[in-house]
Design an enzyme around this catalytic site. Sequence first.
Site, PDB file in Angstrom:
ATOM      1  N   PHE A  52     -30.811 -11.333 -47.501  1.00  0.00           N
ATOM      2  CA  PHE A  52     -30.487 -10.795 -48.833  1.00  0.00           C
ATOM      3  C   PHE A  52     -29.714 -11.781 -49.708  1.00  0.00           C
ATOM      4  CE2 PHE A  52     -26.358 -10.368 -47.191  1.00  0.00           C
ATOM      5  CZ  PHE A  52     -25.478  -9.789 -48.102  1.00  0.00           C
ATOM      6  N   TYR A  53     -29.535 -13.017 -49.259  1.00  0.00           N
ATOM      7  CA  TYR A  53     -28.858 -14.032 -50.085  1.00  0.00           C
ATOM      8  C   TYR A  53     -29.746 -14.437 -51.254  1.00  0.00           C
ATOM      9  CZ  TYR A  53     -25.739 -14.859 -46.027  1.00  0.00           C
ATOM     10  OH  TYR A  53     -24.845 -14.745 -44.980  1.00  0.00           O
TER      11      TYR A  53
END
Length: 322
Positions: A52-53
Site C-alpha cells: 500500500f506504499y
Amino acid sequence: MQKVKLGNSDVAVSALCFGTDLIGSKIDRETSFRLLDLFREQGGTFIDTGNFYAAWLPGCQGGESETTIGLWMKDRVARNEMVISTKLGFDYPGCPGGLSAGEIERECEKSLRRLQTDCLDLFYAHRDDAQTPLEETMAAFDRLIRAGKVRTIGASNLRVWRIAEANTVSRNHGWARYSVVEQRYTYLRPRHGADFGPQVCITEDLKDYCRACGLALIGYSVLLQGAYTRSDRPVPAQYAGPDADLRLAALRQVAREVGADANQVVIAWMRQSDPPVLPIVAGSRTEQLRQNIAALEIRLNEDQMQRLNTAGDPDTKKAWLR
C-alpha cells in the site's frame, strides 16, 4: 557490504535494508532510481517495500513503491542480486486489508506483478487480523511458499504473543513459520503509554523471544526522521522527557569519541546489540543515504556500548545529572 542471514530461513541479506515507502511517490522516479543505484553500488541487496506504499499521500493509490522497484530492477537487470520484502494487511484502494487466505493470495499476485518477479523473498503480515483464524492465515502463507511464490515470511506490527501463537500453530501443522519480525525501533525509549497507532515497537520480551527462537529482528523509523541530527526536527512527543535527554547526552558523547554523527552511532548500536537489530534506512537524497551506509564502518567498543545501553537507567541517572 556484509551479508547476514534472516533468522532461521535460508535468505541472506545486506547488513542494511533500504526503506522505500516514499519511492515512486513523494520521491520522483528519477531520484528513486539514483537512490536505488547508490544502494546497489555500495553492496546493498535488501529492499523493503509494501503493497500500500504510498496510498496515504494525495494522488497515490498504493503500489507506487513496488511498481518503481520493479521498473528499476528490470531496467538495471538487477532482480537476481536483490532481496525484496513486501507486506500486506493494511487497506488501500481496491484492497480491504486483513490476513484472510483470499487476501493473502490476491495481494501476493498483485505484488508479484508490480515488482515484475515470480517470487517474493520475504512476505510480511503487516498488521494483525483478529477476525481471521491463525490457522487460515498461516496455511495460506505456507501454500505460497510451497508454490514457490514466497521464500520466507515475517511479522510486522504484531504483538509478541500473537507471533508466538502463530508460530506454534504452524509448528503443530508442519507449516512455514515467521522467521523475521519487523517493528518500530530506535535508540530512544518510548515513554510509558506512548501511542504509535498501528505501529508496534520492539520490546524486551520480543528480543527474548527472537533470541530464544532464532528469529531475525528488523527495525524501522530508526532515525526518527532526522531528530537526532537536525535542530528543526524535535524529538517526537512519544519519546521526549528526562530519559530521552540522558540517552541523547550519551549518544552525542559517543558520537564525538568515534568521529561520527548521532545517526551513524544509532545504526552501529543497533547492529551490535544483543540480539542484533537490522536497521531499515532511507533518505530522499543520495548524500543522506551515503552517510547512513557509512555507519557500517563504525565499531563501538564494549565501554561505549555499555554507556549507551545504561544511559537513563536508575543507577546511572545521578552520574549523568552531575
